[in-house]
Write a protein that holds these residues in place. Structure first.
Motif, PDB file in Angstrom:
ATOM      1  N   LYS A 164     -14.486   9.852   1.577  1.00  0.00           N
ATOM      2  CA  LYS A 164     -13.775  10.205   0.358  1.00  0.00           C
ATOM      3  C   LYS A 164     -13.041   8.978  -0.137  1.00  0.00           C
ATOM      4  O   LYS A 164     -12.164   8.441   0.547  1.00  0.00           O
ATOM      5  CB  LYS A 164     -12.786  11.336   0.645  1.00  0.00           C
ATOM      6  CG  LYS A 164     -11.684  11.496  -0.374  1.00  0.00           C
ATOM      7  CD  LYS A 164     -11.629  12.900  -0.955  1.00  0.00           C
ATOM      8  CE  LYS A 164     -10.501  13.048  -1.964  1.00  0.00           C
ATOM      9  NZ  LYS A 164     -10.825  12.498  -3.291  1.00  0.00           N
ATOM     10  N   ILE A 212     -10.368   7.095  -1.931  1.00  0.00           N
ATOM     11  CA  ILE A 212      -9.014   7.407  -2.349  1.00  0.00           C
ATOM     12  C   ILE A 212      -8.644   6.607  -3.588  1.00  0.00           C
ATOM     13  O   ILE A 212      -8.041   7.106  -4.517  1.00  0.00           O
ATOM     14  CB  ILE A 212      -8.000   7.066  -1.237  1.00  0.00           C
ATOM     15  CG1 ILE A 212      -8.395   7.708   0.083  1.00  0.00           C
ATOM     16  CG2 ILE A 212      -6.599   7.458  -1.647  1.00  0.00           C
ATOM     17  CD1 ILE A 212      -8.353   9.203   0.086  1.00  0.00           C
ATOM     18  N   GLU A 213      -9.050   5.365  -3.581  1.00  0.00           N
ATOM     19  CA  GLU A 213      -8.632   4.488  -4.666  1.00  0.00           C
ATOM     20  C   GLU A 213      -9.545   3.277  -4.716  1.00  0.00           C
ATOM     21  O   GLU A 213     -10.064   2.851  -3.683  1.00  0.00           O
ATOM     22  CB  GLU A 213      -7.173   4.039  -4.418  1.00  0.00           C
ATOM     23  CG  GLU A 213      -6.484   3.440  -5.617  1.00  0.00           C
ATOM     24  CD  GLU A 213      -5.025   3.093  -5.332  1.00  0.00           C
ATOM     25  OE1 GLU A 213      -4.519   3.462  -4.263  1.00  0.00           O
ATOM     26  OE2 GLU A 213      -4.416   2.423  -6.189  1.00  0.00           O
ATOM     27  N   THR A 227      -1.848  -5.247  -5.592  1.00  0.00           N
ATOM     28  CA  THR A 227      -1.630  -5.324  -4.149  1.00  0.00           C
ATOM     29  C   THR A 227      -2.111  -4.026  -3.531  1.00  0.00           C
ATOM     30  O   THR A 227      -2.165  -3.001  -4.198  1.00  0.00           O
ATOM     31  CB  THR A 227      -0.140  -5.482  -3.824  1.00  0.00           C
ATOM     32  OG1 THR A 227       0.597  -4.467  -4.482  1.00  0.00           O
ATOM     33  CG2 THR A 227       0.365  -6.847  -4.249  1.00  0.00           C
ATOM     34  N   PHE A 228      -2.463  -4.048  -2.275  1.00  0.00           N
ATOM     35  CA  PHE A 228      -2.746  -2.801  -1.581  1.00  0.00           C
ATOM     36  C   PHE A 228      -2.250  -2.873  -0.146  1.00  0.00           C
ATOM     37  O   PHE A 228      -2.046  -3.954   0.383  1.00  0.00           O
ATOM     38  CB  PHE A 228      -4.223  -2.409  -1.661  1.00  0.00           C
ATOM     39  CG  PHE A 228      -5.202  -3.411  -1.110  1.00  0.00           C
ATOM     40  CD1 PHE A 228      -5.576  -4.504  -1.872  1.00  0.00           C
ATOM     41  CD2 PHE A 228      -5.765  -3.241   0.142  1.00  0.00           C
ATOM     42  CE1 PHE A 228      -6.492  -5.422  -1.394  1.00  0.00           C
ATOM     43  CE2 PHE A 228      -6.685  -4.152   0.633  1.00  0.00           C
ATOM     44  CZ  PHE A 228      -7.051  -5.251  -0.125  1.00  0.00           C
ATOM     45  N   GLU A 260       0.643  -2.231   0.679  1.00  0.00           N
ATOM     46  CA  GLU A 260       2.028  -2.671   0.726  1.00  0.00           C
ATOM     47  C   GLU A 260       2.957  -1.525   1.125  1.00  0.00           C
ATOM     48  O   GLU A 260       3.935  -1.736   1.825  1.00  0.00           O
ATOM     49  CB  GLU A 260       2.460  -3.304  -0.600  1.00  0.00           C
ATOM     50  CG  GLU A 260       2.725  -2.359  -1.750  1.00  0.00           C
ATOM     51  CD  GLU A 260       1.455  -1.871  -2.406  1.00  0.00           C
ATOM     52  OE1 GLU A 260       0.369  -2.085  -1.843  1.00  0.00           O
ATOM     53  OE2 GLU A 260       1.554  -1.253  -3.475  1.00  0.00           O
ATOM     54  N   GLY A 261       2.604  -0.313   0.687  1.00  0.00           N
ATOM     55  CA  GLY A 261       3.459   0.836   0.982  1.00  0.00           C
ATOM     56  C   GLY A 261       3.688   1.010   2.470  1.00  0.00           C
ATOM     57  O   GLY A 261       4.813   1.128   2.937  1.00  0.00           O
ATOM     58  N   PHE A 307       5.976  -1.503   4.153  1.00  0.00           N
ATOM     59  CA  PHE A 307       7.412  -1.277   4.002  1.00  0.00           C
ATOM     60  C   PHE A 307       7.924  -0.280   5.032  1.00  0.00           C
ATOM     61  O   PHE A 307       9.043  -0.369   5.502  1.00  0.00           O
ATOM     62  CB  PHE A 307       7.731  -0.755   2.604  1.00  0.00           C
ATOM     63  CG  PHE A 307       7.485  -1.768   1.531  1.00  0.00           C
ATOM     64  CD1 PHE A 307       8.021  -3.040   1.637  1.00  0.00           C
ATOM     65  CD2 PHE A 307       6.728  -1.452   0.423  1.00  0.00           C
ATOM     66  CE1 PHE A 307       7.791  -3.995   0.650  1.00  0.00           C
ATOM     67  CE2 PHE A 307       6.489  -2.387  -0.569  1.00  0.00           C
ATOM     68  CZ  PHE A 307       7.022  -3.660  -0.451  1.00  0.00           C
ATOM     69  N   LEU A 308       7.083   0.685   5.339  1.00  0.00           N
ATOM     70  CA  LEU A 308       7.517   1.717   6.275  1.00  0.00           C
ATOM     71  C   LEU A 308       7.145   1.368   7.712  1.00  0.00           C
ATOM     72  O   LEU A 308       7.605   2.014   8.651  1.00  0.00           O
ATOM     73  CB  LEU A 308       6.905   3.070   5.882  1.00  0.00           C
ATOM     74  CG  LEU A 308       7.348   3.582   4.508  1.00  0.00           C
ATOM     75  CD1 LEU A 308       6.643   4.884   4.171  1.00  0.00           C
ATOM     76  CD2 LEU A 308       8.869   3.783   4.479  1.00  0.00           C
ATOM     77  N   VAL A 312       6.383   0.808 -13.046  1.00  0.00           N
ATOM     78  CA  VAL A 312       6.317   2.263 -13.175  1.00  0.00           C
ATOM     79  C   VAL A 312       6.555   2.673 -14.624  1.00  0.00           C
ATOM     80  O   VAL A 312       5.805   3.474 -15.186  1.00  0.00           O
ATOM     81  CB  VAL A 312       7.344   2.948 -12.244  1.00  0.00           C
ATOM     82  CG1 VAL A 312       7.518   4.419 -12.616  1.00  0.00           C
ATOM     83  CG2 VAL A 312       6.915   2.821 -10.798  1.00  0.00           C
ATOM     84  N   LEU A 345       3.547   1.832 -16.780  1.00  0.00           N
ATOM     85  CA  LEU A 345       2.422   2.732 -16.559  1.00  0.00           C
ATOM     86  C   LEU A 345       2.665   4.080 -17.211  1.00  0.00           C
ATOM     87  O   LEU A 345       1.745   4.693 -17.752  1.00  0.00           O
ATOM     88  CB  LEU A 345       2.160   2.887 -15.064  1.00  0.00           C
ATOM     89  CG  LEU A 345       1.438   1.717 -14.414  1.00  0.00           C
ATOM     90  CD1 LEU A 345       1.545   1.771 -12.898  1.00  0.00           C
ATOM     91  CD2 LEU A 345      -0.025   1.706 -14.832  1.00  0.00           C
ATOM     92  N   VAL A 375       0.202   5.887 -19.882  1.00  0.00           N
ATOM     93  CA  VAL A 375      -0.278   7.261 -19.821  1.00  0.00           C
ATOM     94  C   VAL A 375       0.036   7.968 -21.132  1.00  0.00           C
ATOM     95  O   VAL A 375      -0.820   8.622 -21.727  1.00  0.00           O
ATOM     96  CB  VAL A 375       0.360   8.025 -18.641  1.00  0.00           C
ATOM     97  CG1 VAL A 375       0.082   9.513 -18.748  1.00  0.00           C
ATOM     98  CG2 VAL A 375      -0.167   7.488 -17.324  1.00  0.00           C
ATOM     99  N   GLY A 400      -8.254   1.141 -22.850  1.00  0.00           N
ATOM    100  CA  GLY A 400      -8.859   2.468 -22.807  1.00  0.00           C
ATOM    101  C   GLY A 400      -9.759   2.827 -23.965  1.00  0.00           C
ATOM    102  O   GLY A 400      -9.780   3.963 -24.400  1.00  0.00           O
TER     103      GLY A 400
END
Lengths: 228, 228
Positions: free
Chosen positions: A70, A72-73, A80-81, A83-84, A87-88, A134, A137, A141, A184
């Motif tokens: 599947k 996801i992205e 970046t990827f 990164e989340g 941080f944790l 954020v 974005l 949207v 778009g």
DNA sequence: CGTGTTGTTGACTCAATTCAAGAAGTGTGG
DNA sequence: CCACACTTCTTGAATTGAGTCAACAACACG
């Protein structure tokens, strides 16, 4: 060496950092090239690094127990990827693999975290960068759902010439079809909109340069919904 | 008192925080109610607080020298605003005013910053929260540009029943028209899609509950582009 | 039992995409 | 320098997805 690594500023996370911040972060960074389909990291592994995609494309995916995948992205350049999770401080929740031949900048977790731990201001600048992104974005949207293609094109042109504040030319470095997809619309539609704007003498197009002739009129055209 | 203030977790910035983090942050927080058109802060003022919008709507705008107003952004409930400038410690770049009667949670800059300065982990959790949000939003943009309304509706239904993993009912707490706008379709279209899904016996609708009858078929319907 | 809100369905319209063909520009090698 | 292939861009015609407008059903609520 680390000079061309400054491309990472294009990521929201790094956008607000000072040159010395970047230099520090990039000390141990390295560029890695992956062939299409090559694995970058595996789900479940301790998160050892975060990545910035310079070119190519990367797929984040998980595998079900039946082995089917599947997605996801799909990561595109300048993002970046992983990164989340850095941080944790955990394990990668997904697999990552190159879709096409790709170049990434790899920043080791331990290095990254220890710098950040000792540099509160840098963390604040990262927070600021992400929070700006954020908001951007959310705007995107909104504009996708409630503006027409024409309005988005006009908005794009205005945003490009806004800093130079007037009658300078916008030089399109990136090919038009890329710009089109960025805002778009299909390339054909983009072309058509430029044609009508040209017809109304709001802009002049010469090769890769677009001159905005009448900023105010263009803004009115974007806001109002005049036809013809 | 600070218990209902926990709504701020709905903002990406606070989503990952621990209860004790939140309690600490909310120590000096207060809820403020603004009437429509009331000013919240002025551009140029020292950034004294950041805000979380509980209900209502807020307009961020700047004023040109001629006095006409340019709306930069419209803030909707569950979002934070002015957080970016707080991280960098400057002045508000824009004006903020309530559009409709609004409730906001106000977090004083000095309090917020000093907590964050002494709590590196909390800063990391904020970074993680924002970065998750960025990825989410990028997904949303992608789905808006390259999926049809039907696919988005199906995707939404699947995302809602995915955790309960099967034949549980999705109870729609929020009115359907709100759900519709959340996924970028008109209420009518949403209704129509539900009707066709009902016709194909992929879902059953009873009042405010939606049962997903055949998850796999629904997934296939979302991915494939079958007509009729 | 009306009154207002929320959801459904139908008919029509239109913006934007798709398909397809051609123009314009770019680069390569003979 | 031209011919060739190639990509990028433009334009036309047909199609369609989803929005608008409008009427109506279903329900809640005082």
């Amino acid at each position: 060496m680390s000079d061309d690594l400054f491309v990472i500023r294009r990521a929201a996370l790094f956008a607000n950092l000072l040159p010395e911040d970047l230099r520090l972060l990039l000390k141990n960074a390295r560029i890695i090239r992956f062939k299409a389909h090559e694995q970058i990291f595996a789900a479940g592994a301790q998160a050892a690094a975060l990545y910035f995609l310079v070119s190519g494309s990367v797929r984040l995916f998980s595998l079900s127990s039946q082995g089917d995948e599947k997605v996801i992205e799909v990561i595109m350049p300048d993002a970046t990827f992983a990164e989340g999770v850095v941080f944790l401080g955990g394990r990668y929740p997904v697999h990552a693999a190159a879709v096409t031949d790709s170049e990434v900048v790899e920043l080791a977790t331990h290095h990254f975290s220890s710098i950040l731990a000792n540099n509160h201001d840098m963390a604040m600048r990262m927070l600021a960068g992400l929070s700006t992104r954020v908001h951007q974005l959310i705007q995107d949207v909104a504009s996708l759902t409630l503006e027409t293609a024409g309005q988005r094109v006009a908005g794009y042109l205005l945003s490009q010439c806004s800093p130079t504040c007037g009658n300078e030319a916008i030089h399109m470095v990136i090919p038009k079809n890329v710009v089109a997809s960025r805002i778009g619309v299909k390339a054909e539609t983009f072309s058509r909109v430029l044609a009508t704007l040209r017809g109304r003498e709001l802009i002049r197009v010469t090769g890769n340069d677009i001159h905005v002739l009448d900023r105010d009129a263009l803004m009115r055209w974007r806001d109002g919904v005049e036809r013809t």
